[in-house]
Design an enzyme around this catalytic site. Structure first.
Site, short mmCIF file in Angstrom:
data_model
loop_
_atom_site.label_atom_id
_atom_site.label_comp_id
_atom_site.label_asym_id
_atom_site.label_seq_id
_atom_site.Cartn_x
_atom_site.Cartn_y
_atom_site.Cartn_z
N ASP A 92 0.81 -1.22 0.00
CA ASP A 92 0.00 0.00 0.00
C ASP A 92 0.84 1.28 0.00
O ASP A 92 0.32 2.38 -0.12
CB ASP A 92 -0.97 0.01 1.19
CG ASP A 92 -0.28 -0.14 2.53
OD1 ASP A 92 0.90 0.21 2.64
OD2 ASP A 92 -0.94 -0.60 3.48
N GLY A 93 2.16 1.15 0.15
CA GLY A 93 3.02 2.33 0.10
C GLY A 93 2.93 3.22 1.32
O GLY A 93 3.47 4.33 1.32
N ARG A 158 12.52 12.73 4.61
CA ARG A 158 13.97 12.61 4.81
C ARG A 158 14.68 13.50 3.81
O ARG A 158 14.20 13.73 2.70
CB ARG A 158 14.42 11.15 4.67
CG ARG A 158 14.06 10.49 3.36
CD ARG A 158 14.83 9.18 3.17
NE ARG A 158 14.44 8.15 4.10
CZ ARG A 158 14.11 6.92 3.75
NH1 ARG A 158 14.06 6.58 2.46
NH2 ARG A 158 13.82 6.01 4.65
N ARG A 165 21.28 5.09 -4.40
CA ARG A 165 21.79 3.90 -3.70
C ARG A 165 22.71 3.11 -4.61
O ARG A 165 22.63 3.19 -5.84
CB ARG A 165 20.61 3.01 -3.26
CG ARG A 165 19.73 3.71 -2.21
CD ARG A 165 18.31 3.85 -2.74
NE ARG A 165 17.43 4.63 -1.86
CZ ARG A 165 16.91 4.19 -0.74
NH1 ARG A 165 17.17 2.97 -0.32
NH2 ARG A 165 16.12 4.95 -0.02
N ASP A 245 20.53 -1.97 -1.85
CA ASP A 245 19.47 -0.97 -1.93
C ASP A 245 19.38 -0.11 -0.68
O ASP A 245 18.72 0.92 -0.68
CB ASP A 245 18.12 -1.65 -2.18
CG ASP A 245 18.01 -2.21 -3.59
OD1 ASP A 245 18.75 -1.73 -4.46
OD2 ASP A 245 17.21 -3.13 -3.81
N ASN A 246 20.02 -0.56 0.40
CA ASN A 246 20.02 0.21 1.65
C ASN A 246 21.34 0.93 1.87
O ASN A 246 21.59 1.45 2.96
CB ASN A 246 19.74 -0.70 2.84
CG ASN A 246 18.38 -1.35 2.76
OD1 ASN A 246 18.26 -2.54 2.49
ND2 ASN A 246 17.34 -0.58 2.98
N ASP A 255 17.90 4.90 5.30
CA ASP A 255 16.88 3.85 5.50
C ASP A 255 16.93 3.29 6.92
O ASP A 255 17.64 2.31 7.20
CB ASP A 255 17.03 2.70 4.50
CG ASP A 255 16.47 3.05 3.14
OD1 ASP A 255 15.68 4.01 3.06
OD2 ASP A 255 16.81 2.37 2.16
#
Length: 502
Positions: A92-93, A158, A165, A245-246, A255
């Site tokens: 759902d984001g 943020r 990334r 990705d982090n 993140d």
């Protein structure tokens, strides 16, 4: 530099006001830190804006990235939890207030600790929209969440010079290797040059060729990444999930999901139940090295036609371990107040901390007071079964270690004198490395629980305390936040460990 002339910085204020106009009823106004200034690439200091409340979830923006300009610097603002995007993998984001409070506080705490990090600009919570998430029941000992709870959705903002990334570079590079389309190489070069422009323009000359820039980029990223991990270990931070990705290509912490600050010293500390030992506390240098190798692999097509630059890139990649080890040893030496790292002293300390069950933050802070005996160090002891089985013998080992440590520090001299360093000066320096406070999960839980019913006082309090982590602060603050973790909180879901449903 500080924002005093609002007209001079109208772009930044315009963007902030335009976002703010989408929401109503401010809950927290942070007037203590109302500056926007940048010192260097490791210190991105952004105006710490307010917690706010949205009158309606329908008014929450669907924007994902905004570019703001202030004092000649460019920053990306990213809205986390703003709803579905093409990249939310069918979810759902949304983010919930619980996880949003954690990230909001953690980013500011890390910045105050001197650890390069994205920053918290704002946090909004909806008054109307809620979502269901798996989470832990009270006092649960389960590794995984054991119930579904309904929580208010929230949007946090943020901020960083860029949010690129390592995984994104890897994606573009993979397209080149697979020859997916004719523009793949041009696109890889474009995103790499964009990264350099946003994050490394102060250290990489824009007039150089792309191949030359790539080599310098790899070297500088290695420098930043190794310094970052050394800082994580210094403050007891475990990222939790350390995949590509982090990993921010700018070399800062990004993140804040399954992160944690270790209470009890444990080389294999890992708060995230899905992280395994490969992402655990003292394994972070190895995990990050893997990311760095992927970073260099992603850059390789851009130097493939230049033999010398390809060789340079490979040398930088293979030199990661040596650079990382040197920075970790320097970090341990600074935590112990030594000029140089002493392997024997550290190994014995590591063994004693593990066998005694020592609070990581409290131990090093007490050591920073230059104790005459181990009495003050014992404030950090949880006293596990190994310690209790032979506490007299363990105390003798601790006393012997402290004697050795003091003798090593007594032998240290100032660079321009032959006299031993004054204890008060050494204590002062050590206290600048060893914080008194950090964002322990059992402090954060009651803060987001209170926030869920509209009481934000504890969030404000934590924000105030954790943005001054090296200061002694008041007696009341010390009694509340400078203490051992209650034993009943160990092994408790949501307090000692958590799933990725944060």
């Amino acid at each position: 530099m500080k924002i005093r002339n609002r007209q001079k910085n109208w772009n930044w204020l315009f963007f902030w006001r335009k976002i703010s106009q989408l929401f109503t009823q401010p809950l927290i106004e942070n007037t203590r830190n109302s500056t926007l200034h940048t010192t260097d690439h490791n210190q991105h200091q952004i105006s710490n804006a307010s917690l706010q409340s949205a009158a309606s979830a329908d008014r929450m923006p669907r924007i994902r990235h905004i570019i703001a300009v202030g004092s000649g610097q460019r920053f990306e603002m990213q809205l986390k939890g703003g709803g579905r995007t093409p990249y939310c993998r069918g979810a759902d984001g949304r983010a919930v207030l619980r996880s949003s409070v954690r990230e909001f506080l953690a980013q500011e705490c890390m910045h105050a600790l001197g650890v390069p990090s994205s920053r918290s600009l704002s946090l909004y919570v909806s008054k109307t929209e809620k979502v269901s998430r798996p989470w832990y029941s009270e006092a649960s000992r389960s590794q995984d969440p054991d119930r579904l709870i309904t929580e208010a959705v929230a949007i946090s903002t943020r901020v960083a010079p860029s949010l690129i990334r390592v995984g994104q570079l890897e994606l573009f590079s993979r397209r080149v290797r697979k020859q997916e389309h004719p523009q793949a190489m041009a696109e890889l070069e474009m995103i790499v040059l964009h990264l350099i422009d946003r994050e490394y323009s102060d250290v990489i000359d824009n007039t150089l060729s792309t191949a030359e820039k790539v080599v310098l980029l790899a070297r500088e990223f290695r420098n930043r990444l190794t310094s970052l991990v050394a800082n994580w270990l210094r403050v007891g931070y475990c990222k939790g999930n350390l995949n590509n990705d982090n990993c921010a290509a700018g070399g800062f912490t990004l993140d804040y999901g399954a992160f944690g600050f270790c209470d009890l010293f444990n080389p294999r500390y890992q708060a995230w139940t899905g992280g395994g030992h490969h992402f655990s506390f003292l394994n972070q240098p190895m995990a990050v090295e893997r990311n760095f190798h992927m970073f260099c692999t992603a850059l390789q097509p851009l130097v493939a036609s230049h033999q010398n630059y390809t060789k340079n890139l490979n040398e930088i990649r293979t030199g990661f371990t040596t650079v990382m080890q040197a920075k970790i040893e320097k970090m341990w030496a600074e935590k112990l107040g030594l000029h140089t790292f002493n392997t024997g002293l550290f190994r014995e300390l590591e063994t004693l901390m593990a066998h005694t069950a020592v609070d990581y933050t409290i131990f090093f802070r007490e050591l920073s007071t230059m104790p005459g005996d181990i009495a003050s160090l014992k404030k950090s002891f949880y006293k596990n079964a190994t310690y209790k089985a032979d506490h007299e013998g363990m105390d003798k080992r601790w006393s012997a270690w402290l004697t050795t440590w003091k003798s090593l520090n007594d032998s240290n001299t100032y660079a321009n004198t032959a006299r031993p360093r004054a204890q008060d000066e050494l204590s002062r320096k050590m206290k600048l490395v060893n914080s008194k406070y950090n964002l322990r999960e059992w402090f954060v839980v009651p803060a987001y629980q209170q926030a869920s019913v509209g009481n934000y006082s504890l969030v404000r309090e934590l924000q105030e305390v954790m943005t001054q982590p090296y200061a002694d602060q008041s007696i009341d603050v010390e009694e509340k936040y400078y203490r051992l973790k209650p034993l009943e909180f160990f092994e408790t879901g949501g307090l000692s460990h958590y799933s990725c449903s944060l």
